[in-house]
Enzyme design. Structure first.
Site, PDB file in Angstrom:
ATOM      1  N   GLU A 113      19.369  32.714  32.941  1.00  0.00           N
ATOM      2  CA  GLU A 113      18.617  32.251  31.762  1.00  0.00           C
ATOM      3  C   GLU A 113      18.121  30.814  31.952  1.00  0.00           C
ATOM      4  O   GLU A 113      17.004  30.483  31.561  1.00  0.00           O
ATOM      5  CB  GLU A 113      19.514  32.368  30.516  1.00  0.00           C
ATOM      6  CG  GLU A 113      19.815  33.822  30.188  1.00  0.00           C
ATOM      7  CD  GLU A 113      20.935  33.979  29.173  1.00  0.00           C
ATOM      8  OE1 GLU A 113      22.070  33.537  29.455  1.00  0.00           O
ATOM      9  OE2 GLU A 113      20.697  34.531  28.097  1.00  0.00           O
ATOM     10  N   GLU A 133      26.447  39.966  31.045  1.00  0.00           N
ATOM     11  CA  GLU A 133      27.248  39.671  29.851  1.00  0.00           C
ATOM     12  C   GLU A 133      27.904  40.915  29.262  1.00  0.00           C
ATOM     13  O   GLU A 133      28.975  40.857  28.674  1.00  0.00           O
ATOM     14  CB  GLU A 133      26.379  38.995  28.774  1.00  0.00           C
ATOM     15  CG  GLU A 133      25.968  37.567  29.095  1.00  0.00           C
ATOM     16  CD  GLU A 133      24.663  37.462  29.875  1.00  0.00           C
ATOM     17  OE1 GLU A 133      24.221  38.465  30.482  1.00  0.00           O
ATOM     18  OE2 GLU A 133      24.086  36.359  29.877  1.00  0.00           O
TER      19      GLU A 133
HETATM   20  N1  CAA Z   1      32.528  30.748  34.074  1.00  0.00           N
HETATM   21  C1  CAA Z   1      33.621  30.074  34.489  1.00  0.00           C
HETATM   22  N2  CAA Z   1      34.089  30.093  35.755  1.00  0.00           N
HETATM   23  C2  CAA Z   1      33.398  30.824  36.621  1.00  0.00           C
HETATM   24  C3  CAA Z   1      32.252  31.567  36.286  1.00  0.00           C
HETATM   25  C4  CAA Z   1      31.810  31.495  34.929  1.00  0.00           C
HETATM   26  N3  CAA Z   1      30.703  32.115  34.510  1.00  0.00           N
HETATM   27  N4  CAA Z   1      31.806  32.219  37.380  1.00  0.00           N
HETATM   28  C5  CAA Z   1      32.636  31.887  38.387  1.00  0.00           C
HETATM   29  N5  CAA Z   1      33.616  31.055  37.941  1.00  0.00           N
HETATM   30  C6  CAA Z   1      34.709  30.472  38.691  1.00  0.00           C
HETATM   31  C7  CAA Z   1      35.810  31.505  38.957  1.00  0.00           C
HETATM   32  O1  CAA Z   1      36.651  31.627  37.852  1.00  0.00           O
HETATM   33  C8  CAA Z   1      36.476  30.885  40.167  1.00  0.00           C
HETATM   34  O2  CAA Z   1      37.305  29.839  39.732  1.00  0.00           O
HETATM   35  P1  CAA Z   1      38.868  29.795  40.196  1.00  0.00           P
HETATM   36  O3  CAA Z   1      38.793  29.588  41.675  1.00  0.00           O
HETATM   37  O4  CAA Z   1      39.412  28.609  39.454  1.00  0.00           O
HETATM   38  O5  CAA Z   1      39.455  31.108  39.824  1.00  0.00           O
HETATM   39  C9  CAA Z   1      35.335  30.253  40.933  1.00  0.00           C
HETATM   40  O6  CAA Z   1      34.272  30.094  39.988  1.00  0.00           O
HETATM   41  C10 CAA Z   1      34.817  31.107  42.073  1.00  0.00           C
HETATM   42  O7  CAA Z   1      34.494  32.393  41.532  1.00  0.00           O
HETATM   43  P2  CAA Z   1      35.068  33.789  42.139  1.00  0.00           P
HETATM   44  O8  CAA Z   1      36.387  33.557  42.778  1.00  0.00           O
HETATM   45  O9  CAA Z   1      34.991  34.796  41.059  1.00  0.00           O
HETATM   46  O10 CAA Z   1      33.976  34.055  43.273  1.00  0.00           O
HETATM   47  P3  CAA Z   1      33.550  35.477  43.873  1.00  0.00           P
HETATM   48  O11 CAA Z   1      32.700  35.167  45.059  1.00  0.00           O
HETATM   49  O12 CAA Z   1      34.721  36.352  44.035  1.00  0.00           O
HETATM   50  O13 CAA Z   1      32.626  36.134  42.734  1.00  0.00           O
HETATM   51  C11 CAA Z   1      30.884  36.141  41.063  1.00  0.00           C
HETATM   52  C12 CAA Z   1      31.403  35.541  42.397  1.00  0.00           C
HETATM   53  C13 CAA Z   1      30.506  37.610  41.264  1.00  0.00           C
HETATM   54  C14 CAA Z   1      29.668  35.337  40.652  1.00  0.00           C
HETATM   55  C15 CAA Z   1      31.997  36.033  39.997  1.00  0.00           C
HETATM   56  O14 CAA Z   1      32.489  34.698  39.975  1.00  0.00           O
HETATM   57  C16 CAA Z   1      31.560  36.383  38.607  1.00  0.00           C
HETATM   58  O15 CAA Z   1      31.415  37.548  38.288  1.00  0.00           O
HETATM   59  N6  CAA Z   1      31.357  35.364  37.725  1.00  0.00           N
HETATM   60  C17 CAA Z   1      31.026  35.579  36.351  1.00  0.00           C
HETATM   61  C18 CAA Z   1      29.576  35.982  36.182  1.00  0.00           C
HETATM   62  C19 CAA Z   1      29.261  36.225  34.725  1.00  0.00           C
HETATM   63  O16 CAA Z   1      29.835  37.080  34.088  1.00  0.00           O
HETATM   64  N7  CAA Z   1      28.332  35.426  34.173  1.00  0.00           N
HETATM   65  C20 CAA Z   1      27.946  35.541  32.790  1.00  0.00           C
HETATM   66  C21 CAA Z   1      28.759  34.595  31.966  1.00  0.00           C
HETATM   67  S1  CAA Z   1      28.495  34.822  30.209  1.00  0.00           S
HETATM   68  C22 CAA Z   1      27.026  34.081  29.886  1.00  0.00           C
HETATM   69  O17 CAA Z   1      26.407  33.503  30.747  1.00  0.00           O
HETATM   70  C23 CAA Z   1      26.563  34.213  28.456  1.00  0.00           C
HETATM   71  C24 CAA Z   1      25.138  33.847  28.211  1.00  0.00           C
HETATM   72  O18 CAA Z   1      24.303  34.613  27.844  1.00  0.00           O
HETATM   73  C25 CAA Z   1      24.691  32.483  28.377  1.00  0.00           C
END
Ligand code: CAA
Length: 259
Positions: A113, A133
């Site tokens: 976004e 999301e």
């Molecule tokens: N918020 C907070 N922390 C996040 C994050 C997020 N959106 N995405 C990643 N991180 C953090 C993880 O918690 C992790 O931290 P720790 O080492 O302290 O546990 C660090 O970043 C590295 O992430 P991963 O270990 O998960 O890395 P990966 O390579 O295994 O996976 C990924 C990568 C697929 C991007 C995965 O991190 C993921 O799915 N992240 C969330 C994506 C998501 O759901 N985004 C939408 C959020 S809601 C939103 O954005 C609402 C809106 O409309 C504005």
């Protein structure tokens, strides 16, 4: 100005802003929003700066979304009373000067976004876009359902929002979400090159061109056409219009005053 979560540097007339929470894949928390709002405000208000580039630090992510760890303990009343996410409109979208998103790696949820708030997106071949999301029991909140649908159409936007799957750079380019793809190693150079080119042109004209395209994106055709004509007519009153057309006729480069 000191920032906690972003890096800001000026390269001649170009401001480079880098999201800098690589340990959290540049997740967007309130501090990031405050920092970005201040940085975009400073950019907009600085007459020496004419284009900006926003990118993410680390190779893995532009931004992996709004910070889930910040949202997990909030309830609906908190989100409503804070008018959560409204600051992105006033702090970032309201920027009047042009800026480009240079997307490396993940641009998910709020990250996708945020990229879509840019005037256009240049994607690394490693870029991955998505609105996951739904997997968290929510839906986009920073404009994803609206800007993605306008950018790529209903079918693909529904597909992305309902399945939460990621779209690679090639699919994003085919769908019209990004303007072009470049090799990851060249991403920043390419975006900065575009920004320098934009910065070399009459700045008021750049601002008006941006406003016009956004009006096409956000309103109907009749209002858009009228607004375009009026903005065109207003631009003809600038010194840079006189200089631009005179320079063309005299077969020389224009020298811009910015007014
Ligand atoms: N918020 C907070 N922390 C996040 C994050 C997020 N959106 N995405 C990643 N991180 C953090 C993880 O918690 C992790 O931290 P720790 O080492 O302290 O546990 C660090 O970043 C590295 O992430 P991963 O270990 O998960 O890395 P990966 O390579 O295994 O996976 C990924 C990568 C697929 C991007 C995965 O991190 C993921 O799915 N992240 C969330 C994506 C998501 O759901 N985004 C939408 C959020 S809601 C939103 O954005 C609402 C809106 O409309 C504005």
């Amino acid at each position: 100005m000191t920032y906690e979560t972003i890096l800001v540097e000026q390269r001649d007339a170009v401001t480079l802003i880098t999201l800098n929470r690589p340990q959290a894949l540049n997740a967007l928390n309130s501090r990031v929003l405050a920092d970005l709002s201040a940085a975009f405000g400073a950019y907009d208000g600085d007459p020496t700066q004419r284009c900006a580039v926003l990118t993410g630090s680390g190779e893995k992510a532009f931004a992996a979304g709004a910070d889930i760890k910040e949202m997990v303990y909030k309830d609906a009343a908190d989100f409503f009373l804070e008018d959560f996410f409204s600051g992105w409109q006033t702090g970032v979208v309201a920027t009047r000067k042009p800026w480009i998103a240079a997307v490396n790696g993940f641009a998910l949820g709020g990250g996708c976004e945020l990229a879509m708030m840019a005037d256009y997106i240049i994607a690394a071949d490693t870029a991955k876009f998505g609105q996951p999301e739904i997997k968290l029991g929510v839906a986009p909140g920073m404009g994803g359902s609206q800007r993605l649908t306008r950018a790529v159409g209903k079918a693909k936007a529904m597909d992305m929002c309902l399945t939460g799957r990621m779209m690679g750079a090639e699919e994003a380019e085919r769908a019209g979400l990004v303007s072009r793809i470049v090799p990851a190693a060249a991403l920043l150079d390419e975006a900065l090159k575009d920004a320098a080119l934009i910065a070399s042109m009459p700045p008021m004209a750049a601002m008006v061109n941006k406003e016009m395209v956004n009006i096409a994106f956000e309103t109907g055709l009749a209002q858009g056409l009228l607004t375009e004509r009026r903005l065109f007519q207003i631009l003809t009153a600038t010194e840079d219009k006189k200089e631009g057309m005179t320079a063309f006729v005299e077969k020389r480069a224009g020298v811009w005053k910015g007014r």
